[in-house]
Design a protein around this motif. Structure first.
Motif, PDB file in Angstrom:
ATOM      1  N   ASP A 123       4.548  -8.895   0.439  1.00  0.00           N
ATOM      2  CA  ASP A 123       4.207  -8.095   1.613  1.00  0.00           C
ATOM      3  C   ASP A 123       4.097  -9.001   2.829  1.00  0.00           C
ATOM      4  N   ASN A 124       3.790  -8.390   3.974  1.00  0.00           N
ATOM      5  CA  ASN A 124       3.707  -9.173   5.208  1.00  0.00           C
ATOM      6  C   ASN A 124       2.261  -9.439   5.622  1.00  0.00           C
ATOM      7  N   ILE A 125       1.341  -9.357   4.654  1.00  0.00           N
ATOM      8  CA  ILE A 125      -0.074  -9.616   4.922  1.00  0.00           C
ATOM      9  C   ILE A 125      -0.390 -11.049   4.529  1.00  0.00           C
ATOM     10  N   ARG A 126      -0.931 -11.787   5.449  1.00  0.00           N
ATOM     11  CA  ARG A 126      -1.232 -13.197   5.177  1.00  0.00           C
ATOM     12  C   ARG A 126      -2.594 -13.322   4.496  1.00  0.00           C
ATOM     13  N   CYS A 127      -2.642 -14.009   3.363  1.00  0.00           N
ATOM     14  CA  CYS A 127      -3.890 -14.199   2.618  1.00  0.00           C
ATOM     15  C   CYS A 127      -4.570 -15.502   3.029  1.00  0.00           C
ATOM     16  N   ARG A 128      -5.900 -15.434   3.128  1.00  0.00           N
ATOM     17  CA  ARG A 128      -6.663 -16.611   3.555  1.00  0.00           C
ATOM     18  C   ARG A 128      -6.964 -17.560   2.401  1.00  0.00           C
ATOM     19  N   SER A 129      -6.951 -17.051   1.178  1.00  0.00           N
ATOM     20  CA  SER A 129      -7.278 -17.892   0.021  1.00  0.00           C
ATOM     21  C   SER A 129      -6.334 -17.585  -1.121  1.00  0.00           C
ATOM     22  N   LYS A 130      -6.268 -18.491  -2.072  1.00  0.00           N
ATOM     23  CA  LYS A 130      -5.392 -18.281  -3.219  1.00  0.00           C
ATOM     24  C   LYS A 130      -5.946 -17.176  -4.115  1.00  0.00           C
ATOM     25  N   PRO A 131      -5.087 -16.272  -4.562  1.00  0.00           N
ATOM     26  CA  PRO A 131      -5.539 -15.172  -5.444  1.00  0.00           C
ATOM     27  C   PRO A 131      -5.700 -15.650  -6.886  1.00  0.00           C
TER      28      PRO A 131
ATOM     29  N   ILE B 189      -5.308  -0.489  -7.803  1.00  0.00           N
ATOM     30  CA  ILE B 189      -5.033  -1.546  -6.823  1.00  0.00           C
ATOM     31  C   ILE B 189      -4.068  -1.029  -5.756  1.00  0.00           C
ATOM     32  N   LEU B 190      -3.042  -0.301  -6.174  1.00  0.00           N
ATOM     33  CA  LEU B 190      -2.086   0.255  -5.220  1.00  0.00           C
ATOM     34  C   LEU B 190      -2.769   1.242  -4.282  1.00  0.00           C
ATOM     35  N   GLY B 191      -3.651   2.093  -4.827  1.00  0.00           N
ATOM     36  CA  GLY B 191      -4.385   3.039  -3.987  1.00  0.00           C
ATOM     37  C   GLY B 191      -5.256   2.346  -2.967  1.00  0.00           C
ATOM     38  N   ALA B 192      -5.948   1.278  -3.398  1.00  0.00           N
ATOM     39  CA  ALA B 192      -6.794   0.516  -2.477  1.00  0.00           C
ATOM     40  C   ALA B 192      -5.952  -0.148  -1.387  1.00  0.00           C
ATOM     41  N   TYR B 193      -4.808  -0.677  -1.779  1.00  0.00           N
ATOM     42  CA  TYR B 193      -3.918  -1.360  -0.827  1.00  0.00           C
ATOM     43  C   TYR B 193      -3.432  -0.396   0.250  1.00  0.00           C
ATOM     44  N   ILE B 194      -2.987   0.785  -0.165  1.00  0.00           N
ATOM     45  CA  ILE B 194      -2.432   1.753   0.786  1.00  0.00           C
ATOM     46  C   ILE B 194      -3.480   2.184   1.813  1.00  0.00           C
ATOM     47  N   ILE B 195      -4.734   2.353   1.358  1.00  0.00           N
ATOM     48  CA  ILE B 195      -5.797   2.747   2.286  1.00  0.00           C
ATOM     49  C   ILE B 195      -6.078   1.638   3.295  1.00  0.00           C
ATOM     50  N   LYS B 196      -6.080   0.419   2.824  1.00  0.00           N
ATOM     51  CA  LYS B 196      -6.409  -0.709   3.703  1.00  0.00           C
ATOM     52  C   LYS B 196      -5.240  -1.106   4.605  1.00  0.00           C
ATOM     53  N   PHE B 197      -4.017  -1.025   4.078  1.00  0.00           N
ATOM     54  CA  PHE B 197      -2.842  -1.455   4.841  1.00  0.00           C
ATOM     55  C   PHE B 197      -1.761  -0.367   4.828  1.00  0.00           C
ATOM     56  N   PRO B 198      -2.025   0.770   5.445  1.00  0.00           N
ATOM     57  CA  PRO B 198      -1.051   1.878   5.395  1.00  0.00           C
ATOM     58  C   PRO B 198       0.265   1.563   6.096  1.00  0.00           C
ATOM     59  N   LYS B 199       0.256   0.610   7.029  1.00  0.00           N
ATOM     60  CA  LYS B 199       1.472   0.295   7.780  1.00  0.00           C
ATOM     61  C   LYS B 199       2.126  -1.000   7.332  1.00  0.00           C
ATOM     62  N   ALA B 200       1.668  -1.552   6.212  1.00  0.00           N
ATOM     63  CA  ALA B 200       2.239  -2.811   5.723  1.00  0.00           C
ATOM     64  C   ALA B 200       3.703  -2.620   5.336  1.00  0.00           C
TER      65      ALA B 200
ATOM     66  N   PRO C 218      18.517  -7.495   0.222  1.00  0.00           N
ATOM     67  CA  PRO C 218      17.113  -7.562   0.679  1.00  0.00           C
ATOM     68  C   PRO C 218      16.858  -6.526   1.770  1.00  0.00           C
ATOM     69  N   ILE C 219      15.809  -5.745   1.611  1.00  0.00           N
ATOM     70  CA  ILE C 219      15.413  -4.753   2.607  1.00  0.00           C
ATOM     71  C   ILE C 219      13.897  -4.784   2.756  1.00  0.00           C
ATOM     72  N   GLU C 220      13.401  -4.052   3.760  1.00  0.00           N
ATOM     73  CA  GLU C 220      11.963  -3.963   3.991  1.00  0.00           C
ATOM     74  C   GLU C 220      11.567  -2.492   3.956  1.00  0.00           C
ATOM     75  N   LEU C 221      10.556  -2.164   3.132  1.00  0.00           N
ATOM     76  CA  LEU C 221      10.134  -0.779   2.969  1.00  0.00           C
ATOM     77  C   LEU C 221       8.655  -0.635   3.283  1.00  0.00           C
ATOM     78  N   PRO C 222       8.225   0.528   3.767  1.00  0.00           N
ATOM     79  CA  PRO C 222       6.797   0.747   4.014  1.00  0.00           C
ATOM     80  C   PRO C 222       6.034   0.811   2.701  1.00  0.00           C
ATOM     81  N   ALA C 223       4.783   0.373   2.736  1.00  0.00           N
ATOM     82  CA  ALA C 223       3.961   0.347   1.529  1.00  0.00           C
ATOM     83  C   ALA C 223       3.824   1.730   0.916  1.00  0.00           C
ATOM     84  N   PHE C 224       3.777   2.776   1.750  1.00  0.00           N
ATOM     85  CA  PHE C 224       3.620   4.141   1.252  1.00  0.00           C
ATOM     86  C   PHE C 224       4.744   4.537   0.284  1.00  0.00           C
ATOM     87  N   PHE C 225       5.921   3.965   0.479  1.00  0.00           N
ATOM     88  CA  PHE C 225       7.045   4.286  -0.396  1.00  0.00           C
ATOM     89  C   PHE C 225       6.713   3.962  -1.842  1.00  0.00           C
TER      90      PHE C 225
END
Length: 232
Positions: free
Chosen positions: A6-14, A151-162, A176-183
């Motif tokens: 995704d295009n969300i930058r993480c501050r720490s290693k998961p 996890i997917l449900g939580a992600y969509i609520i937090k980052f609906p436009k990711a 390679p393409i880019e799709l909205p998280a809602f897809f």
């Protein structure tokens, strides 16, 4: 569609996400070893979530034999362990791909310990729901599907436009393409239809043969979404 990142930058290693992926893979490799030796059916039927066994054990403990609570506790452990069992190559690959892409970002938001608790609690809650919905089912229910749907449900609520970096396979070409998280809410359910591909041999009746499995995915999404809403 194959999500890559995704295009969300993480501050720490998961770290927890890495461990969850590693444990799931290790358990699946163990399942392959057991399948080769002919012991996989016994293993899955012993440690998978079988609603009829759990509901029967609880009924026996409540109304007939209080000492049977020992069996209930052992059976309930399958609610946790069953999250790490998978019945096919397509199921393990699909689940871990979604966990890799969406889990790392959710862990970054929740923190390591809370993310682990969320993952395990969601998986157990889905298992309990499945038992309540079909208490007489004798087929094992296994897989991390419910936890990853949360996890997917939580992600969509937090980052609906990711935006999700995705690979579109076209026979021998990969675009390679880019799709909205809602897809990926839609695609999550579509890929469930292919989880029978590469199935392991699990006698006597296989696994996950019930409509309640699909219900678990829907509830998992709602649990994740509700959790993230309340967190806000």
């Amino acid at each position: 569609m194959i999500p890559i990142s995704d295009n969300i930058r993480c501050r720490s290693k998961p770290i927890i996400n890495y461990w969850l992926i590693g444990i799931n893979l290790a358990v699946f490799l163990w399942e392959l070893k057991l399948e080769f030796s002919g012991q996989l059916g016994y293993f899955i039927n012993s440690w998978g979530v079988i609603p009829a066994q759990i509901s029967g054990a609880v009924t026996n403990a409540l109304f007939f034999n209080s000492a049977a609570w020992i069996i209930v506790i052992w059976r309930l452990f399958s609610l946790l362990f069953g999250i790490f069992l998978h019945g096919s190559f397509s199921q393990i690959l699909g689940n871990l791909l979604f966990l890799w892409v969406f889990g790392k970002t959710v862990e970054n938001i929740l923190g390591h310990r809370r993310y682990l608790g969320f993952y395990l609690a969601a998986g157990v809650m889905i298992g309990v729901l499945q038992i309540l919905a079909e208490p007489n089912l004798t087929v094992p229910l296994i897989g991390a599907n419910g936890a990853i749907a949360a996890i997917l449900g939580a992600y969509i609520i937090k980052f609906p436009k990711a935006k999700i970096d995705t690979v579109l396979p076209l026979i021998i070409l990969y675009i390679p393409i880019e799709l909205p998280a809602f897809f990926y809410i839609f695609w999550w359910f579509v890929q469930q239809l292919f989880y029978g591909i590469g199935s392991l041999n699990i006698p006597p009746v296989g696994v996950n043969q019930s409509g309640v499995v699909f219900l678990g995915q829907v509830v998992g999404l709602l649990i994740g979404a509700a959790f993230m809403r309340l967190k806000r």
